[in-house]
Design an enzyme around this catalytic site. Structure first.
Site, PDB file in Angstrom:
ATOM      1  N   GLU A 101       0.062   4.869 -11.646  1.00 30.79           N
ATOM      2  CA  GLU A 101       0.260   4.852 -10.473  1.00 30.79           C
ATOM      3  C   GLU A 101       1.672   3.909 -10.323  1.00 30.79           C
ATOM      4  O   GLU A 101       1.564   2.612 -10.775  1.00 30.79           O
ATOM      5  CB  GLU A 101      -0.826   4.210  -9.525  1.00 30.79           C
ATOM      6  N   GLU A 146       8.464  -0.474  -7.523  1.00 25.18           N
ATOM      7  CA  GLU A 146       7.980   0.551  -6.476  1.00 25.18           C
ATOM      8  C   GLU A 146       8.919   0.666  -5.434  1.00 25.18           C
ATOM      9  O   GLU A 146       9.239   1.575  -4.710  1.00 25.18           O
ATOM     10  CB  GLU A 146       6.456   0.343  -6.048  1.00 25.18           C
ATOM     11  N   ASP A 148       3.422  -5.805   1.633  1.00 26.85           N
ATOM     12  CA  ASP A 148       3.004  -4.757   0.574  1.00 26.85           C
ATOM     13  C   ASP A 148       4.119  -4.844  -0.470  1.00 26.85           C
ATOM     14  O   ASP A 148       4.749  -3.888  -0.106  1.00 26.85           O
ATOM     15  CB  ASP A 148       2.559  -3.334   0.993  1.00 26.85           C
ATOM     16  N   LYS A 176     -10.323  -3.944  -6.188  1.00 29.77           N
ATOM     17  CA  LYS A 176      -9.910  -3.618  -5.051  1.00 29.77           C
ATOM     18  C   LYS A 176     -11.065  -2.833  -4.224  1.00 29.77           C
ATOM     19  O   LYS A 176     -11.506  -1.884  -4.641  1.00 29.77           O
ATOM     20  CB  LYS A 176      -8.800  -2.466  -5.132  1.00 29.77           C
ATOM     21  N   GLU A 209      -7.573   0.766   1.611  1.00 27.09           N
ATOM     22  CA  GLU A 209      -7.075   2.000   1.286  1.00 27.09           C
ATOM     23  C   GLU A 209      -7.807   3.161   0.737  1.00 27.09           C
ATOM     24  O   GLU A 209      -7.674   4.003  -0.190  1.00 27.09           O
ATOM     25  CB  GLU A 209      -5.789   1.982   0.269  1.00 27.09           C
TER      26      GLU A 209
HETATM   27  C1  BDP Z   1       0.651  -0.251  -2.796  1.00 25.88           C
HETATM   28  C2  BDP Z   1       0.957   0.920  -3.529  1.00 25.88           C
HETATM   29  C3  BDP Z   1      -0.453   1.707  -3.896  1.00 25.88           C
HETATM   30  C4  BDP Z   1      -1.348   0.693  -4.540  1.00 25.88           C
HETATM   31  C5  BDP Z   1      -1.473  -0.412  -3.400  1.00 25.88           C
HETATM   32  C6  BDP Z   1      -2.462  -1.617  -3.926  1.00 25.88           C
HETATM   33  O1  BDP Z   1       1.502   1.958  -3.197  1.00 25.88           O
HETATM   34  O2  BDP Z   1      -0.101   2.762  -4.987  1.00 25.88           O
HETATM   35  O3  BDP Z   1      -2.625   1.413  -4.608  1.00 25.88           O
HETATM   36  O4  BDP Z   1      -0.263  -1.195  -3.118  1.00 25.88           O
HETATM   37  O5  BDP Z   1      -1.897  -2.699  -4.159  1.00 25.88           O
HETATM   38  O6  BDP Z   1       1.901  -0.696  -2.701  1.00 25.88           O
HETATM   39  O7  BDP Z   1      -3.524  -1.388  -3.795  1.00 25.88           O
END
Ligand code: BDP
Length: 722
Positions: free
Chosen positions: A185, A411, A383, A305, A309
């Site tokens: 990812e 990213e 983020d 986590k 999300e």
């Molecule tokens: C975001 C990313 C995602 C991650 C998330 C995270 O786009 O892929 O899962 O952070 O840190 O920036 O959990």
């Protein structure tokens, strides 16, 4: 297994012979023969061989590395000698395994260096002059050996050495967002280096080189799996594979950690619930943790986590982050394991300002976590944006050790194609003053535990490593891995010093190479910010894949996944009002910081639109209107990539063609992408400002429609929507 490891050692000594092609695989651990003849002769005169006692696996590693390095750099075999009496010896050891060290090194200074620190000293004994690398533990000796090798690689004077160093932070760890199917990812360097399918029997030699590279910069932990976790990694067939990696990494001081999927008791345990207050759930984790320690006796712990999300977590059962973290902490405690509980959470309801959520959720829990829990906080409150002001949680939870989470993978910073040296960004955050306990309460002091006297401290970096031959896709991605490690050891190092070391080891000691590359690296992060998100703008990247500009995004399942939510451009102006008249996120900072960010006059330009919504004709410090300034910033950023290309072109012929060409082509792509960002953003914002792009600037070649219709269904690193 022992045999396999022995074969690997032979293999790696073989690959690290000089003359191996410059495809970037060797990273900064290049031991090509020193090309400055008089320097080489002086080193040869000073070093006749090395001596090391003890036969731990770490000591084996030290011997292999030192012998590969000295033989490579000197262009001839340098031997291990059995006595300590020869002149010019490099003597390595601990007071426990070396009588020479215990007799000649001051115990008090050594004690002060702790478990991982080391010293390197020139010692004169009668006619003999020797160099001692001493530590309390073998791992300190390995770190010291890498340091010593670096001195030679970077052509330092070694006549009178007196170096003492110990890490400022205990847990210096990479977070791999690697999935069990080998996709990564937000990875832009190929597939995962963990070949799960062929483990535990097939051992990729890369595992050893990965461990070497990490040890060389002091990284001592690795989370193997993605934060969007898969419970299967906790099942026996995967734990067998994890064990093999842990066994390989152990001599390099690299501890293995895993991500724990909160719903694992249901998914792999057959329970009906994962409620952290239910005894059978607690019991399941206790047993699971015991099982893990059977495979990996020095397992580091879990990264989690939860309730973020779409990931499961304690809130699914009306429990809190504290309930969840403490349950895991209790299971790990008997084995000295830790929990790294992420503060990157956002609730299911759409918030007025996502920037406020982590603070609002976590601050009230300060003091409630077990002593083996660390709360892992991203550097900024949104983020990993190209630039963010520091996260307000730093300094706000004095009773909880807060772990820093940086993103090494790019990213939001140009992914696989853009050169951005991130030490500058990491330092900007670490050096920020929280004012938590008055002036000088920097983020670095919160994180290293010194501000609030925490024993546990840590810095995590989301890895940019993949199975591309050169590990990081972009050659300069290696510099970010390197800089991350160096800063976790010592956050006081300057970005300049780190870049200097890295260039010398990676490319050349020729000043005509070092200087232009260093100038380019040090300016690069600012340049990227200018053509992507200048003046405090943020979150304007393409949807899902996050590649390229898309300030127009407005239709997503959540408002806080769109771009318009963050820049708030309208006919009156642009920017997110986070002052008292807006979301009041500034309230989360200590008064001195609040005052600075909250006032348009005091707020640094680089954060202006992060905290303020301002009219298009707002007069900037420069005297320009906000609109004109925005245009100039975007153009300056994109033009500066041309300057970066010039810097790079000046080293042509002075470094190997292979890496030169690769970076050259990527800089050409970066130039195109910078113009793409500039044109897309300005044409889009122009629909609100209704003002012309200043006459002195060239006009964008395409219209807004063109940019809005570009699509990249197969951009790398994408992850499925959960
Ligand atoms: C975001 C990313 C995602 C991650 C998330 C995270 O786009 O892929 O899962 O952070 O840190 O920036 O959990």
């Amino acid at each position: 297994m022992q045999n396999k490891i022995a074969i690997l050692f032979i293999f790696f000594t073989f690959i690290f012979q000089p003359g191996f092609s410059e495809d970037g695989y060797q990273l900064w651990l290049r031991y090509n023969q020193i090309d400055d003849e008089s320097l080489l002769n002086s080193y040869k005169a000073a070093i006749s061989g090395y001596h090391l006692e003890g036969n731990s696996r770490t000591n084996e590693v030290i011997k292999k590395e030192l012998s590969a390095a000295l033989s490579g750099l000197f262009g001839e075999n340098v031997s291990e000698l059995s006595s300590t009496s020869a002149n010019g010896l490099v003597i390595i050891g601990t007071p426990a395994n070396s009588s020479f060290i215990s007799a000649n090194i001051d115990k008090t200074s050594l004690n002060a260096l702790g478990e991982e620190g080391y010293l390197i000293q020139s010692i004169k004994k009668g006619k003999n002059k020797q160099i001692v690398i001493a530590a309390n533990k073998d791992i300190g000796c390995l770190y010291g050996t890498f340091h010593f090798i670096k001195l030679l690689q970077t052509h330092q004077n070694i006549d009178d050495l007196d170096i003492q160093t110990a890490p400022k932070v205990n847990i210096r760890i990479l977070n791999h967002w690697d999935n069990l199917d080998r996709t990564v990812e937000r990875g832009y360097a190929g597939f995962s280096i963990w070949d799960w399918h062929r483990l535990p029997d097939y051992i990729d030699p890369r595992y050893i080189d990965y461990a070497r590279a990490n040890a060389s910069i002091g990284i001592n932990g690795t989370v193997l799996t993605n934060v969007n976790a898969n419970a299967l990694v906790l099942t026996p067939s995967y734990l067998e594979k994890v064990k093999v990696l842990a066994d390989l990494f152990r001599p390099y001081g690299l501890k293995v950690y895993l991500t724990a999927r909160f719903s694992a008791p249901i998914e792999i345990g057959g329970l009906e619930t994962a409620d952290p207050l239910k005894p059978d759930v607690q019991n399941w984790w206790n047993e699971k943790v015991k099982e893990i320690y059977n495979y990996v006796p020095d397992f580091g712990g879990f990264l989690v986590k939860a309730n973020s999300e779409g990931q499961p977590g304690p809130q699914n059962y009306d429990r809190t982050h504290v309930d969840g973290a403490n349950m895991l902490a209790d299971a790990l405690k008997p084995f000295n394991g830790i929990v790294m509980w992420r503060a990157f959470v956002y609730s299911d309801e759409e918030p007025v300002d996502r920037a406020k959520q982590a603070y609002n959720e976590f601050k009230p829990y300060d003091g409630n976590f077990r002593d083996n829990v660390m709360v892992q906080v991203k550097n900024g409150a949104i983020d990993f944006q190209p630039r963010e002001p520091f996260h307000p949680l730093f300094g706000a939870m004095p009773q909880t050790p807060l772990m820093m989470e940086f993103q090494i993978t790019q990213e939001y910073l140009g992914q696989a194609t853009n050169l951005a040296y991130l030490s500058s960004m990491y330092k900007e955050c670490l050096d920020s003053d929280t004012y938590a306990k008055g002036k000088g309460s920097t983020v670095a002091k919160v994180v290293d535990g010194s501000l609030d006297n925490h024993k546990l401290s840590g810095i995590a970096g989301v890895s940019n490593i993949g199975n591309d031959r050169n590990w990081t896709g972009h050659t300069f991605g290696q510099s970010n891995w390197y800089a991350f490690g160096r800063l976790t050891w010592n956050h006081e190092l300057s970005s300049e010093q780190i870049a200097d070391e890295w260039i010398r080891m990676t490319f050349s000691n020729d000043e005509d190479v070092v200087q232009p590359i260093k100038d380019m690296m040090l300016a690069s992060h600012e340049i990227v910010v200018k053509y992507m998100t200048p003046l405090g703008l943020h979150h304007m990247m393409g949807g899902d894949h996050h590649y390229g500009p898309a300030p127009w995004i407005k239709d997503m399942p959540r408002a806080d996944w769109t771009s318009v939510y963050y820049h708030k451009a309208d006919s009156n102006g642009i920017g997110f009002d986070r002052t008292e008249t807006g979301s009041n996120a500034i309230e989360q900072y200590f008064p001195e910081v609040r005052k600075m960010f909250g006032s348009v006059d005091l707020c640094p330009d680089k954060y202006l639109l992060w905290f303020h919504h301002l009219p298009w004709d707002y007069k900037m410090r420069s005297g320009n209107s906000l609109w004109d300034e925005l245009c100039y910033e975007y153009y300056k950023g994109a033009d500066s990539v041309g300057w970066m290309q010039d810097q790079w072109h000046s080293v042509k012929g002075k470094i190997d063609q292979e890496r030169y060409d690769r970076v050259d082509m990527l800089l050409t792509i970066q130039q195109k992408e910078a113009i793409w960002w500039r044109n897309s953003c300005l044409l889009y914002f122009q629909t609100f400002s209704n003002k012309p792009i200043p006459k002195s600037l060239e006009k964008p070649e395409m219209d807004l429609n063109y940019y809005m219709n570009l699509s990249f269904p197969y951009a790398p690193g994408i992850r499925p929507r959960w």
